[in-house]
Design a protein around this motif. Sequence first.
Motif, PDB file in Angstrom:
ATOM      1  N   THR A  35      45.444 -44.740  35.043  1.00 41.75           N
ATOM      2  CA  THR A  35      46.151 -46.018  35.012  1.00 41.75           C
ATOM      3  C   THR A  35      47.047 -46.134  33.790  1.00 41.75           C
ATOM      4  OG1 THR A  35      44.229 -46.989  36.117  1.00 41.75           O
ATOM      5  CG2 THR A  35      45.863 -48.513  35.214  1.00 41.75           C
ATOM      6  N   TYR A  89      50.329 -48.714  31.933  1.00 43.12           N
ATOM      7  CA  TYR A  89      50.799 -50.091  31.866  1.00 43.12           C
ATOM      8  C   TYR A  89      52.082 -50.171  31.051  1.00 43.12           C
ATOM      9  CZ  TYR A  89      45.739 -50.749  32.557  1.00 43.12           C
ATOM     10  OH  TYR A  89      44.438 -50.685  33.010  1.00 43.12           O
ATOM     11  N   TYR A 110      53.829 -53.367  28.803  1.00 44.38           N
ATOM     12  CA  TYR A 110      53.727 -54.720  28.295  1.00 44.38           C
ATOM     13  C   TYR A 110      54.992 -55.061  27.515  1.00 44.38           C
ATOM     14  CZ  TYR A 110      48.611 -54.720  28.954  1.00 44.38           C
ATOM     15  OH  TYR A 110      47.335 -54.677  29.467  1.00 44.38           O
ATOM     16  N   GLY A 137      51.603 -63.046  22.353  1.00 43.58           N
ATOM     17  CA  GLY A 137      50.742 -61.977  22.832  1.00 43.58           C
ATOM     18  C   GLY A 137      51.480 -61.034  23.756  1.00 43.58           C
ATOM     19  N   LEU A 138      50.778 -60.019  24.214  1.00 46.88           N
ATOM     20  CA  LEU A 138      51.361 -59.050  25.127  1.00 46.88           C
ATOM     21  C   LEU A 138      51.343 -59.610  26.543  1.00 46.88           C
ATOM     22  CD1 LEU A 138      50.228 -57.401  22.634  1.00 46.88           C
ATOM     23  CD2 LEU A 138      50.044 -55.488  24.208  1.00 46.88           C
ATOM     24  N   LEU A 194      52.018 -58.532  30.625  1.00 48.17           N
ATOM     25  CA  LEU A 194      52.067 -57.368  31.496  1.00 48.17           C
ATOM     26  C   LEU A 194      53.297 -57.413  32.392  1.00 48.17           C
ATOM     27  CD1 LEU A 194      50.477 -54.826  32.392  1.00 48.17           C
ATOM     28  CD2 LEU A 194      49.413 -56.275  34.126  1.00 48.17           C
ATOM     29  N   ILE A 213      48.148 -47.505  39.036  1.00 42.27           N
ATOM     30  CA  ILE A 213      46.780 -46.989  39.005  1.00 42.27           C
ATOM     31  C   ILE A 213      46.710 -45.510  39.369  1.00 42.27           C
ATOM     32  CG2 ILE A 213      45.748 -49.252  39.391  1.00 42.27           C
ATOM     33  CD1 ILE A 213      45.299 -48.496  42.283  1.00 42.27           C
ATOM     34  N   LEU A 266      55.488 -52.140  24.959  1.00 44.83           N
ATOM     35  CA  LEU A 266      54.341 -51.281  24.703  1.00 44.83           C
ATOM     36  C   LEU A 266      53.857 -50.636  25.993  1.00 44.83           C
ATOM     37  CD1 LEU A 266      52.285 -53.511  22.246  1.00 44.83           C
ATOM     38  CD2 LEU A 266      53.665 -51.534  21.683  1.00 44.83           C
ATOM     39  N   THR A 284      37.986 -50.166  31.329  1.00 43.50           N
ATOM     40  CA  THR A 284      38.688 -51.342  30.814  1.00 43.50           C
ATOM     41  C   THR A 284      39.301 -51.094  29.441  1.00 43.50           C
ATOM     42  OG1 THR A 284      36.609 -52.126  29.884  1.00 43.50           O
ATOM     43  CG2 THR A 284      37.226 -52.972  32.049  1.00 43.50           C
ATOM     44  N   GLU A 285      39.113 -49.926  28.863  1.00 41.69           N
ATOM     45  CA  GLU A 285      39.606 -49.664  27.517  1.00 41.69           C
ATOM     46  C   GLU A 285      41.010 -49.088  27.573  1.00 41.69           C
ATOM     47  OE1 GLU A 285      36.696 -47.963  25.040  1.00 41.69           O
ATOM     48  OE2 GLU A 285      38.140 -47.175  23.583  1.00 41.69           O
ATOM     49  N   GLN A 286      41.950 -49.806  26.977  1.00 34.99           N
ATOM     50  CA  GLN A 286      43.345 -49.380  27.003  1.00 34.99           C
ATOM     51  C   GLN A 286      43.755 -48.769  25.670  1.00 34.99           C
ATOM     52  OE1 GLN A 286      46.083 -52.285  28.602  1.00 34.99           O
ATOM     53  NE2 GLN A 286      44.663 -52.877  30.226  1.00 34.99           N
ATOM     54  N   PHE A 289      47.172 -47.573  23.448  1.00 35.66           N
ATOM     55  CA  PHE A 289      48.569 -47.991  23.374  1.00 35.66           C
ATOM     56  C   PHE A 289      49.448 -46.983  22.662  1.00 35.66           C
ATOM     57  CE2 PHE A 289      48.630 -52.323  24.971  1.00 35.66           C
ATOM     58  CZ  PHE A 289      47.283 -52.607  25.029  1.00 35.66           C
ATOM     59  N   GLY A 290      50.705 -46.953  23.071  1.00 39.58           N
ATOM     60  CA  GLY A 290      51.725 -46.212  22.365  1.00 39.58           C
ATOM     61  C   GLY A 290      52.285 -47.027  21.214  1.00 39.58           C
ATOM     62  N   PHE A 338      37.508 -58.147  24.006  1.00 43.49           N
ATOM     63  CA  PHE A 338      38.001 -57.087  23.133  1.00 43.49           C
ATOM     64  C   PHE A 338      38.659 -57.693  21.895  1.00 43.49           C
ATOM     65  CE2 PHE A 338      37.900 -53.805  26.468  1.00 43.49           C
ATOM     66  CZ  PHE A 338      37.899 -54.584  27.616  1.00 43.49           C
ATOM     67  N   TYR A 365      41.619 -56.061  19.455  1.00 45.72           N
ATOM     68  CA  TYR A 365      42.536 -54.976  19.134  1.00 45.72           C
ATOM     69  C   TYR A 365      43.162 -55.269  17.771  1.00 45.72           C
ATOM     70  CZ  TYR A 365      42.475 -52.763  23.748  1.00 45.72           C
ATOM     71  OH  TYR A 365      42.100 -52.095  24.886  1.00 45.72           O
ATOM     72  N   LEU A 402      48.911 -50.288  18.405  1.00 46.39           N
ATOM     73  CA  LEU A 402      47.775 -51.154  18.709  1.00 46.39           C
ATOM     74  C   LEU A 402      46.573 -50.289  19.077  1.00 46.39           C
ATOM     75  CD1 LEU A 402      47.339 -54.237  19.050  1.00 46.39           C
ATOM     76  CD2 LEU A 402      47.841 -53.934  21.471  1.00 46.39           C
ATOM     77  N   TYR A 433      44.289 -58.973  17.608  1.00 43.30           N
ATOM     78  CA  TYR A 433      44.471 -59.592  18.919  1.00 43.30           C
ATOM     79  C   TYR A 433      43.144 -59.654  19.656  1.00 43.30           C
ATOM     80  CZ  TYR A 433      49.456 -58.548  18.331  1.00 43.30           C
ATOM     81  OH  TYR A 433      50.744 -58.482  17.867  1.00 43.30           O
ATOM     82  N   PHE A 436      45.947 -61.147  26.628  1.00 43.77           N
ATOM     83  CA  PHE A 436      45.912 -61.122  25.172  1.00 43.77           C
ATOM     84  C   PHE A 436      46.170 -62.498  24.583  1.00 43.77           C
ATOM     85  CE2 PHE A 436      45.743 -56.674  23.854  1.00 43.77           C
ATOM     86  CZ  PHE A 436      45.991 -56.013  25.041  1.00 43.77           C
ATOM     87  N   GLY A 437      45.535 -62.747  23.447  1.00 45.14           N
ATOM     88  CA  GLY A 437      45.923 -63.871  22.617  1.00 45.14           C
ATOM     89  C   GLY A 437      47.212 -63.537  21.890  1.00 45.14           C
ATOM     90  N   SER A 438      47.731 -64.503  21.155  1.00 47.28           N
ATOM     91  CA  SER A 438      49.043 -64.334  20.515  1.00 47.28           C
ATOM     92  C   SER A 438      48.987 -63.531  19.223  1.00 47.28           C
ATOM     93  CB  SER A 438      49.674 -65.699  20.243  1.00 47.28           C
ATOM     94  OG  SER A 438      48.814 -66.467  19.435  1.00 47.28           O
TER      95      SER A 438
END
Lengths: 110, 114
Positions: A31, A33, A35, A42-43, A45, A50, A90, A97-99, A101-102, B36, B38, B46, B91, B104-106
């Motif tokens: 999967t 994503y 963002y 916040g981020l 989507l 998937i 991003l 559930t663990e993402q 990130f770049g 979570f 982050y 992140l 976050y 996500f929160g801000s």
Amino acid sequence: GGIITQTPKFLIGQEGQKLTLKCQQNFNHDTMYWYRQDSGKGLRLIYYSITENDLQKGDLSEGYDASREKKSSFSLTVTSAQKNEMAVFLCASSIGTEQYFGPGTRLTVL
Amino acid sequence: GDSVTQTEGPVTVSESESLIINCTYSATSIAYPNLFWYVRYPGEGLQLLLKVITAGQKGSSRGFEATYNKETTSFHLQKASVQESDSAVYYCALGSSGSWQLIFGSGTQLTVMP
């Protein structure tokens, strides 16, 4: 371990231009994503995928296209850049559930 | 709807002081929320700090702790004694084992003064 690479790091475009952002991962995650993050927010989507050749719209998909031609890569296209737009895009991939990130692509539209 | 609210930044504390960053969530469409924290350190991407998937459990990492409280729908991040190297943006995020999406929160910008 693995890594997510995003190119370019900085992208400057003109109003109305079509712009493409690229993401590669070597985690072998199914999967991926995209963002968008605006300053102080916040981020949100845009798209996720998937598996190879799958595309799912997120809350912010309008104005964007995405492509997942290989398991390891996920591209995002801004179909028509908006004047004065500034945001960080991003890319992420996940197992469960663990993402992960770049580093992001920072977009500025003149 | 589903949402996350966290302490608005920026937050500035002195080294060795205690810290709490508040996070509350609303999970109206998620039966079993996963929570979570982050973090983004300056110049870095992140990254996951800690996660808890079971209500009542506590997660910990790098001296930070957060307890998943279902009754108060909270997941506050705490540290007893912060260091300058903890300066970062934090976050809080809400997910579900049955969904691909994270909410996500801000973000909370933390600066630790020497």
